[in-house]
Design an enzyme around this catalytic site. Structure first.
Site, short mmCIF file in Angstrom:
data_model
loop_
_atom_site.label_atom_id
_atom_site.label_comp_id
_atom_site.label_asym_id
_atom_site.label_seq_id
_atom_site.Cartn_x
_atom_site.Cartn_y
_atom_site.Cartn_z
N LYS A 107 0.85 -1.20 0.00
CA LYS A 107 0.00 0.00 0.00
C LYS A 107 0.88 1.25 0.00
O LYS A 107 2.10 1.16 0.15
CB LYS A 107 -0.92 -0.02 1.21
CG LYS A 107 -1.56 -1.37 1.50
CD LYS A 107 -2.42 -1.92 0.37
CE LYS A 107 -3.11 -3.19 0.87
NZ LYS A 107 -3.66 -4.05 -0.14
C1 LIG Z 1 -4.44 -5.28 0.91
C2 LIG Z 1 -5.90 -5.43 0.97
C3 LIG Z 1 -6.55 -6.00 2.07
C4 LIG Z 1 -5.80 -6.64 3.20
O1 LIG Z 1 -4.91 -5.80 3.86
P1 LIG Z 1 -3.93 -6.41 4.96
O2 LIG Z 1 -3.46 -5.21 5.71
O3 LIG Z 1 -2.84 -7.10 4.22
O4 LIG Z 1 -4.72 -7.34 5.81
C5 LIG Z 1 -7.92 -6.01 2.10
N1 LIG Z 1 -8.64 -5.51 1.08
C6 LIG Z 1 -8.07 -4.97 0.00
C7 LIG Z 1 -8.92 -4.40 -1.09
C8 LIG Z 1 -6.68 -4.93 -0.10
O5 LIG Z 1 -6.10 -4.41 -1.20
#
Ligand SMILES: *Cc1c(COP(=O)(O)O)cnc(C)c1O
Length: 381
Positions: free
Chosen positions: A184
Site C-alpha cells: 500500500k
Molecule cells: C491489501 C488489501 C486488504 C488486506 O490488507 P492487509 O493489511 O494485508 O490485511 C484487504 N482488502 C483490499 C482491497 C486490499 O487491497
C-alpha cells in the site's frame, strides 16, 4: 540489451526518519500499543476527517473487528464485490456470516451499484464496498440502492488519502478500514486502521481489539488504582498494533500527500505517453475527488491486444519490468468455488477483470526515466 534495470511493481519508501523514529520506543521500552500508536491514530483521524481512528494489526483484522462491532454473525449476509483481495470476503466467513458477491464495473473495477441492488435480501446486514487501487467506490449510488438499516464498511485498504467528492475515504460509511501492508502507499510492515464517526462503534472496536477489555493496558499503567483489572464483557481478540509500528506510521503519514502527488504525476505520464496504445485501457482521475494511486491497473483489451495478457506479462518480465494481475475474482478462488459452488460466468465482469487486468509498476522509488522505460517497452510490443 543495454538496459539491465529491474522495476518492481511496488516498493515501500522508508528512510532515515523512519529509522530514527524507532529509537524512542526501543529506548523507552514501551513496545506494544502505547503513546506512538495513540499519536498515529490522532494524526490519521485528523488527516481523514473522522472522529475516531483505531490502529490494528492489518486491514484484515480491522475488517473483522468492524463486522464484530456491528454484531454480524450466523444467519446474516454481507455483500462484497466479486473482484477484490480475498480478505474482504474471508472476514465475513470469520464471523460465521455469509458473504454474498456482487459484480463490479469493468471501467472502475469497483462494485456495480445495479448488481449490488439485486443481491440485497431481508438478511443483508452490511455491504463492504472496496475503494480498489485507491479509487473510491460510487458511495452515493451505493447508499441509494440500500435500505437505511444496512451498514456500510468501506474497505479502504488501498485508499489512504483518497477522496470521494470533497470527503476523505474512511469517513464515507459507518466504518472504514485501511491497510499499511508494504504493497500500500504508506506502510508499517503490517498494520491497519479502523475509522468511524460513531462513538459507540469506536468504543466497541477498541475493546474488541484488546481481548474485549474495558480499559487498555496503557490506561491501567497510568491510572491510580493498580489493583484494578479490566472487565471482559465481550469476546475479543489481540489485534493491537505495536508502538514500533505506530512510530513508523506517524512518519509515513506525514509523507502520504507527497507520495500521492508523485504517484499521480507518474500516472499522468503513463496516460499521456501511452495514449495511442489502443489495446490498453488506463485508470483515470475521478471527476470529483482524488485517486490515491495505490496501484496503476490497466486492462488489456482481448479484442485489440497483439497477444494475450499473460504473454505480455512474461515479455515485460524478461525486460525487467514486473507486473501483476490487478487482483483476483473471489468466486474463482478454490475455497469459494467449493463452498458456494460458483462458476466463472456467475460474475462476468469480475471474471474479465481477473483475466485481463494488469498492474504496471507504480511506487515512490521510481524515476521519470523508469516510467519512460516502461512506456517504451510497452509500446514496442
Ligand atoms: C491489501 C488489501 C486488504 C488486506 O490488507 P492487509 O493489511 O494485508 O490485511 C484487504 N482488502 C483490499 C482491497 C486490499 O487491497
Amino acid at each position: 540489451m543495454a538496459d539491465h534495470r529491474q522495476i518492481q511493481i511496488a516498493t515501500p519508501s522508508l528512510g532515515e526518519e523512519e529509522w530514527q523514529a524507532l529509537r524512542e520506543p526501543i529506548e523507552s521500552g514501551w513496545l506494544t500499543q502505547g503513546p506512538k500508536v495513540a499519536a498515529f491514530e490522532k494524526a490519521f483521524a485528523g488527516r481523514h476527517g473522522v472522529k475516531h481512528a483505531i490502529a490494528v494489526t492489518s486491514a484484515t483484522t480491522g475488517l473483522h473487528l468492524a463486522l464484530a462491532a456491528l454484531e454480524i454473525g450466523p444467519g446474516d449476509e454481507v455483500i462484497v464485490p466479486a473482484f477484490t483481495w480475498v480478505a474482504t470476503a474471508n472476514v465475513v466467513v470469520y464471523c460465521g456470516a455469509t458473504p454474498v458477491l456482487a459484480d463490479v464495473d469493468r471501467i472502475t473495477f469497483n462494485i456495480d451499484p445495479q448488481d449490488l441492488a439485486r443481491r440485497v435480501t431481508p438478511r443483508t446486514k452490511a455491504v463492504i464496498p472496496v475503494h480498489l487501487f485507491g479509487l473510491c467506490a460510487d458511495m452515493d449510488a451505493i447508499r441509494n440502492v440500500l435500505r437505511p438499516d444496512i451498514k456500510i464498511i468501506e474497505d479502504a485498504a488501498c485508499a489512504a488519502g483518497a477522496a470521494w467528492q470533497e470527503r476523505s475515504a474512511g469517513s464515507l460509511g459507518d466504518l472504514g478500514v485501511f491497510s499499511f501492508h508494504p504493497r500500500k502507499s504508506i506502510t508499517t510492515g503490517e498494520g491497519g486502521m479502523v475509522t468511524t464517526n460513531d462513538d459507540r462503534l469506536a468504543e466497541r472496536v477498541k475493546m474488541l481489539r484488546n481481548h474485549g477489555a474495558s480499559v487498555s493496558e496503557e490506561e491501567r499503567h497510568r491510572g491510580p488504582r493498580p489493583y484494578l483489572l479490566p472487565e471482559f464483557d465481550l469476546l475479543g481478540f489481540n489485534y493491537r498494533m505495536t508502538d514500533l509500528q505506530g512510530a513508523v506510521g506517524l512518519v509515513q503519514l506525514r509523507k502520504l500527500d507527497r507520495f500521492i502527488d508523485e504517484r499521480a504525476r507518474m500516472a499522468a505520464q503513463y496516460r499521456s505517453e501511452l495514449a495511442d496504445v489502443k489495446w490498453l485501457r488506463f485508470p483515470q482521475e475521478p471527476e470529483q475527488g482524488r485517486h490515491a494511486w495505490q496501484a496503476f491497473v490497466t486492462y488489456v483489451d482481448p479484442k485489440k491486444s497483439p497477444r494475450p495478457r499473460n504473454e505480455i506479462m512474461e515479455l515485460l518480465q524478461q525486460q525487467g519490468i514486473s507486473t501483476r494481475p490487478g487482483t483476483h475474482a473471489v468466486h474463482m478462488l478454490g475455497y469459494y468455488r467449493k463452498r458456494l459452488g460458483f462458476k466463472p460466468d456467475d460474475f462476468p465482469a469480475a471474471r474479465d477483470c481477473d483475466r485481463h487486468s494488469m498492474a504496471i509498476p507504480l511506487h515512490n522509488r521510481m524515476t521519470h526515466d523508469d516510467v519512460s522505460y516502461v512506456v517504451k517497452t510497452l509500446r514496442s510490443l
